[in-house]
Structure formats: structure tokens, C-alpha cells
Design an enzyme around this catalytic site. Structure first.
Site, short mmCIF file in Angstrom:
data_model
loop_
_atom_site.label_atom_id
_atom_site.label_comp_id
_atom_site.label_asym_id
_atom_site.label_seq_id
_atom_site.Cartn_x
_atom_site.Cartn_y
_atom_site.Cartn_z
N LYS A 79 0.86 -1.30 0.21
CA LYS A 79 0.01 0.06 -0.06
C LYS A 79 0.83 1.26 -0.04
O LYS A 79 0.70 2.24 -0.77
CB LYS A 79 -0.97 0.18 1.05
CG LYS A 79 -1.87 -0.82 1.14
CD LYS A 79 -3.01 -0.99 2.39
CE LYS A 79 -2.35 -1.25 3.51
NZ LYS A 79 -2.13 -2.59 3.69
N THR A 80 1.80 1.45 0.91
CA THR A 80 2.53 2.47 1.15
C THR A 80 3.48 2.97 -0.15
O THR A 80 3.38 3.88 -0.64
CB THR A 80 3.65 2.54 2.24
OG1 THR A 80 2.81 2.31 3.45
CG2 THR A 80 4.45 3.63 2.31
N GLU A 99 -3.78 5.79 1.55
CA GLU A 99 -4.09 4.40 1.82
C GLU A 99 -5.18 4.23 2.51
O GLU A 99 -5.71 4.63 3.47
CB GLU A 99 -2.70 4.15 2.71
CG GLU A 99 -1.54 4.20 1.95
CD GLU A 99 -0.41 3.48 2.94
OE1 GLU A 99 -0.43 2.39 3.60
OE2 GLU A 99 0.82 3.97 2.96
#
Length: 267
Positions: free
Chosen positions: A12-13, A56
Site C-alpha cells: 500500500k505505502t 492508503e
């Protein structure tokens, strides 16, 4: 703002950062909220104009069900957060609920190499675009993947079988090919210019000083979790660790459990 959400068990990051940097390269100045330090914005928050909000969307305690994205990226679905979720089926059901919250006028971007994602995309009505390394039917497919000894990666994006662009990454690994491919497909679906998508600077996520890059042979690894095993699908694929905690970056897997490494120090 048009909310652009990045969800998934892993990546995600990185994917949020990559999409954010593409949009910045395209000079659309998104608002960015990322779960890690992004040097190009001086932290984890950037207040941009009113067009795009990139963030996110975490599945833990199903907090991502509070969002109503215009565009969603789902990187992968695996067992995680089992202090909350009962099992993998519970997690898949939660991601399907999340996908259904996407705007009917927007797009859901998914990695079609992930077998658990297949379950949810069959049951949703929104437009779905797919990216992959292995799936030949994906909208964006990575081919001609090449890695260098200093941890850089390049590959060609094929758009439904036709050459689209060559991408150069300053980070190694199959997982980062997929992360960048998802970000690129999301940008493409938003009508972002190809030159912004393929710019080297968009993926200039450099190693911090003091990191070690190492070639690791899978047979030399002990207690390797599923995420790392997938990333080491090709033996000798590059992974790296932070020297400070003596753990392989992102996988909590100790250096003592790896033999025959050949480190390259980043000065």
C-alpha cells in the site's frame, strides 16, 4: 477531491507513493496521505489542489469501509490481521465490500496475478482494470523484466498486447514491478500523460543510506513467510534490509537465517 484509495495486504505505502509521484510529475498537484515518509513531499502529508486525494485504505478492523473512493487499487489479498479477521474468507469478503463502495463512475485497479482478487472482481459491477506479470489477459502486463546488481529494475509495459512504455525503477523485486504497474495503470485510467507515467523520477524511491542490498537464494532461507517467498519466485531476486534493525525490510526475517549473502552497501 476525487478520492484515489490504495488497498491490499502488502504494497500500500509503496504503491500510494508511486501513484502520488506520477501525479506530481504530471503537475496535477494531488493531496497525498501516505503511511510512510515520502522524501519528495518532506513527510507523509502533502496538501495539493482540489482535484485528487491519494491515500492508503487499510483493511484492519475494516476501517477502509468508511471510504467512498472514485478509484481504488487492490494490490493483493492474503491472511493478515488475524486478531480481527476470522480467516482468509472473512478478509476476502471485507475486500469485496470495499470494492462495492467504489464510485460507479470510477475504476477499480487490481492485480490479476492474485488468485484471491479473482473472487471479488467476479461479483462487482464497477469497471475493473487489471495489471499483472503472469496474466496474459491483463490490461497492463510487465514484460522483459531486468534487474541489475545494484538493485535497479526495468521492464516494458504492454497495453493489451501492444508496447506502451519502458519503466525504470530504483528499487528491486517482483513486488515493486507489480506496485509500479498498479500505480501506472491507475494513472493511465485517469488520463495522465504517458510521459509522466514513464518518467524515471516518478519511481525514484532511493534506498536510505546504511541499507544493504543482497542477492539471496531461496534454498538458503529459513522461516520465509509467504510474501517473501513470492518475491523470491525467481532465485537470486534482489531483496534488501535496513541495517538498523537487522531485519529484512518489510518481512521481519532475520539476517541470521540467511546464508551466503553478498551485500552491496549504499553509501
Amino acid at each position: 477531491d476525487l478520492p484515489l484509495a490504495v488497498a491490499g495486504t502488502h504494497g500500500k505505502t509503496t504503491t500510494t507513493s508511486m501513484l502520488s509521484l506520477i501525479l506530481l510529475a504530471a503537475k496535477v498537484d494531488p493531496t497525498i496521505l501516505v503511511g510512510g515518509e515520502l522524501p519528495q513531499i518532506g513527510g507523509n502529508l502533502h496538501i495539493g489542489d482540489e482535484k485528487y486525494l491519494v491515500f492508503e485504505a487499510c483493511e484492519y478492523v475494516e476501517s477502509f469501509l468508511n471510504f467512498r473512493p472514485f478509484l481504488s487499487i487492490i494490490t493483493n489479498i492474503e491472511e493478515d490481521h488475524l486478531d480481527y479477521f476470522v480467516n482468509l474468507s472473512h478478509i476476502i469478503t471485507s475486500f469485496e465490500k470495499f470494492a462495492r463502495l467504489n464510485s460507479p463512475d470510477g475504476t477499480i485497479i487490481v492485480c490479476s496475478d492474485d488468485k484471491n482478487i479473482h473472487t471479488i472482481v467476479q461479483n462487482i459491477e464497477q469497471k475493473v482494470l487489471k495489471y499483472a506479470i503472469d496474466d496474459k489477459k491483463a490490461d497492463f502486463k510487465a514484460e522483459n523484466i531486468k534487474e541489475t546488481s545494484d538493485g535497479k529494475t526495468s521492464y516494458d509495459i504492454m497495453l493489451r498486447g501492444e508496447y506502451f512504455a519502458t519503466i525504470n525503477l530504483n528499487v528491486p523485486g517482483r513486488h515493486n514491478v507489480l506496485n509500479s504497474l498498479g500505480a501506472a495503470l491507475a494513472a493511465y485510467s485517469l488520463g495522465i500523460d504517458k510521459e509522466a507515467i514513464k518518467r524515471f523520477e516518478c519511481y525514484n524511491l532511493e534506498y536510505p543510506k546504511g541499507c544493504i542490498i543482497a542477492k539471496v537464494n531461496m534454498i538458503d532461507c529459513v522461516n520465509v513467510d509467504e510474501a517473501l517467498r513470492k518475491n523470491l519466485k525467481n532465485r537470486n531476486e534482489l531483496v534488501y534490509r535496513g541495517i538498523q534493525d537487522r531485519n529484512w525490510h518489510g518481512y521481519g526475517f532475520k539476517l541470521e537465517n540467511v546464508k551466503n549473502i553478498k551485500p552491496i552497501y549504499v553509501n
